[in-house]
Design a protein around this motif. Sequence first.
Motif, mmCIF file in Angstrom:
data_model
loop_
_atom_site.group_PDB
_atom_site.id
_atom_site.type_symbol
_atom_site.label_atom_id
_atom_site.label_comp_id
_atom_site.label_asym_id
_atom_site.label_seq_id
_atom_site.Cartn_x
_atom_site.Cartn_y
_atom_site.Cartn_z
ATOM 1 N N ARG A 1 75.437 43.411 10.205
ATOM 2 C CA ARG A 1 75.700 43.722 11.614
ATOM 3 C C ARG A 1 76.325 45.112 11.740
ATOM 4 O O ARG A 1 75.985 45.890 12.633
ATOM 5 N N LEU A 2 77.248 45.416 10.859
ATOM 6 C CA LEU A 2 77.919 46.721 10.884
ATOM 7 C C LEU A 2 76.968 47.841 10.477
ATOM 8 O O LEU A 2 76.999 48.939 11.052
ATOM 9 N N THR B 1 79.932 66.141 6.920
ATOM 10 C CA THR B 1 79.569 66.579 5.563
ATOM 11 C C THR B 1 79.211 65.375 4.703
ATOM 12 O O THR B 1 78.190 65.380 3.991
ATOM 13 N N GLN B 2 80.020 64.327 4.782
ATOM 14 C CA GLN B 2 79.767 63.134 3.979
ATOM 15 C C GLN B 2 78.488 62.420 4.412
ATOM 16 O O GLN B 2 77.792 61.816 3.590
ATOM 17 N N LEU B 3 78.183 62.495 5.698
ATOM 18 C CA LEU B 3 76.992 61.830 6.238
ATOM 19 C C LEU B 3 75.765 62.724 6.204
ATOM 20 O O LEU B 3 74.697 62.336 6.671
ATOM 21 N N ASP C 1 73.539 52.457 12.119
ATOM 22 C CA ASP C 1 72.209 53.053 12.335
ATOM 23 C C ASP C 1 72.023 53.441 13.793
ATOM 24 O O ASP C 1 71.416 54.488 14.096
ATOM 25 N N ARG C 2 72.510 52.627 14.698
ATOM 26 C CA ARG C 2 72.361 52.939 16.127
ATOM 27 C C ARG C 2 73.143 54.200 16.495
ATOM 28 O O ARG C 2 72.648 55.053 17.244
ATOM 29 N N THR D 1 79.827 56.054 13.476
ATOM 30 C CA THR D 1 78.959 55.867 12.315
ATOM 31 C C THR D 1 79.800 55.656 11.064
ATOM 32 O O THR D 1 79.572 54.726 10.281
ATOM 33 N N ALA D 2 80.790 56.527 10.864
ATOM 34 C CA ALA D 2 81.665 56.431 9.697
ATOM 35 C C ALA D 2 82.454 55.128 9.713
ATOM 36 O O ALA D 2 82.590 54.449 8.678
#
Length: 552
Positions: A529-530, A407-409, A535-536, A511-512
């Motif tokens: 870097r993070l 939901t947040q993403l 993104d990956r 991702t989170a």
Amino acid sequence: MSACALNLWVFRDTRRTVSGQELKTKLLREVEPLARTRSQESVLRALLRAGELECGVTDTGVCPAPFQVATDHLAETLVAETLIGSELSFRPDTIVNSLNSSFVPEELSIAEPEGFSYYALHPMAYAEAVASSLPGSSRVAVVGIRSIGTTLSAIVSATVKAQGRSAHRITVRPQGHPYNRELKLSNYEEDFVPKALADDSEFLVVDEGPGLSGSSFLSVAEALAAAGVSKQKITLLCSHPPDLDSFRCNDGSRRAREFRWAPVDDKLRKPEGENFYIGGGHWRAHLMGTEQQWPASWVNLERAKYCTAGRPGESRLFKFAGLAHYGDKILEREALSAQEKFGPAPRPAPDGFASYAWLCGRPMWAHDLNDSALSRLAEYCAFRERSFRTDLRHLEVLQSMAEFNQTQLQLDFPISLRLERPVIADGRMQPHEWLLLPDGRMLKTDSGSHGDDHFFPGPTDIAWDLAGAIVEWQMDEAQAEAFLERYRQRSGDNPEARIADFVIAYSVFRTAYCLMAANALCGTGEEPRLKLAADRYRANLGARREEMADAI
């Protein structure tokens, strides 16, 4: 959406329900031998167990006084013999009689103390801070913030007494949202304050942290101020220098500046002898190429690591596993992994560290994936499935984490996590977590800690590690099928019906995790870097969406 705007769920609640009688029995077993022979390590072990019991009992509303007897006496013994250099007359009968005559609730809720378990926080650092730099009032009121503040308040109180001053202590439990904790003093706690005021006491509020919000410390300090304590008489004793401007609680920066903060010496205890620090991501400079090749890391949350300087074949890696029984379970898992030839053998070391032979190998990369590596990954997951099974009834919390973060993403993948093979997962299946030795063997590093720390997933289905391997090694469809089939042949477990959901849940979590880490390390070289790693993982989710569309 920026990381700053996100409220993402990456830390899990490590609280667990335990038998009160069983916890008391474990403490008695730690205490009884101390009358005959003891070391700083054995006293510390008993102290941490006593603090855990006292904290659990206090949270139930039962009077903590009989349990404080054990914690206080052990803390006084440790301070006398470690800091003062004198041997205290140890009275195990006092502890045993107090415990045996006291009611212990049938069930207690116990949380893992992060500093003792993950961050190499030694309670004696608080004793040294009190001894060297804190207010010299003849009377001190110590207020520990539960959970870890139970043990820390006992150490602080013992140090004050060792200096010939008067000390009394209580512990409190702030409640509410992590970013806006509040403390309502109980009747017992309210009584403590006027008595300390009548003695003209200085107040020390004791906890690890502060965390991102600072609200636990502030809620306690402000509750004391509301009860009549002058703000000038309140000192907040914390584990590291606070960044007051970054506090995320309401009006945190202004509120925090109304109180005195006293961080303990944040220099980590380290193994004796010549060594150099390789924690905090520094290991990458010793094992990998240019910075552009380094994997992303939440560097300030890594476990402490050192490497000894020595001749080839004699160097050793020291990694913080956890103090006393918090580290025992890590060593047990890693010893079993070594026994099955999946990882290096651990050797216990002082102050919660474990040491390992420094191996002449290199971290692996996704492009190292071949038929042999696929088999090795499958063998390792099958080993964990049979060796680290655990009692787990459902995955509701993990499911909620995946749904909330989606939901947040602004993602909308349907997920239904099924539990069939509950285990303590590895949690870190990235290629760089594997060493490729000159003879071609693949060894797993950190096989004991990550799946049972304060990040998700915690205890889960082995499909989490299977999904992690598929995502992190960038397996194509054919490689993933071969990997899962080899795992099925070795384990008897067919994960086909549940693996797709775990791949999505894993990618959502990572991702989170990377976005939260980037936010915490904003302005450092680690931030881009993070973000690239996030993104990956998100791109992997996009690829999953396309696969689902093709299937329809």
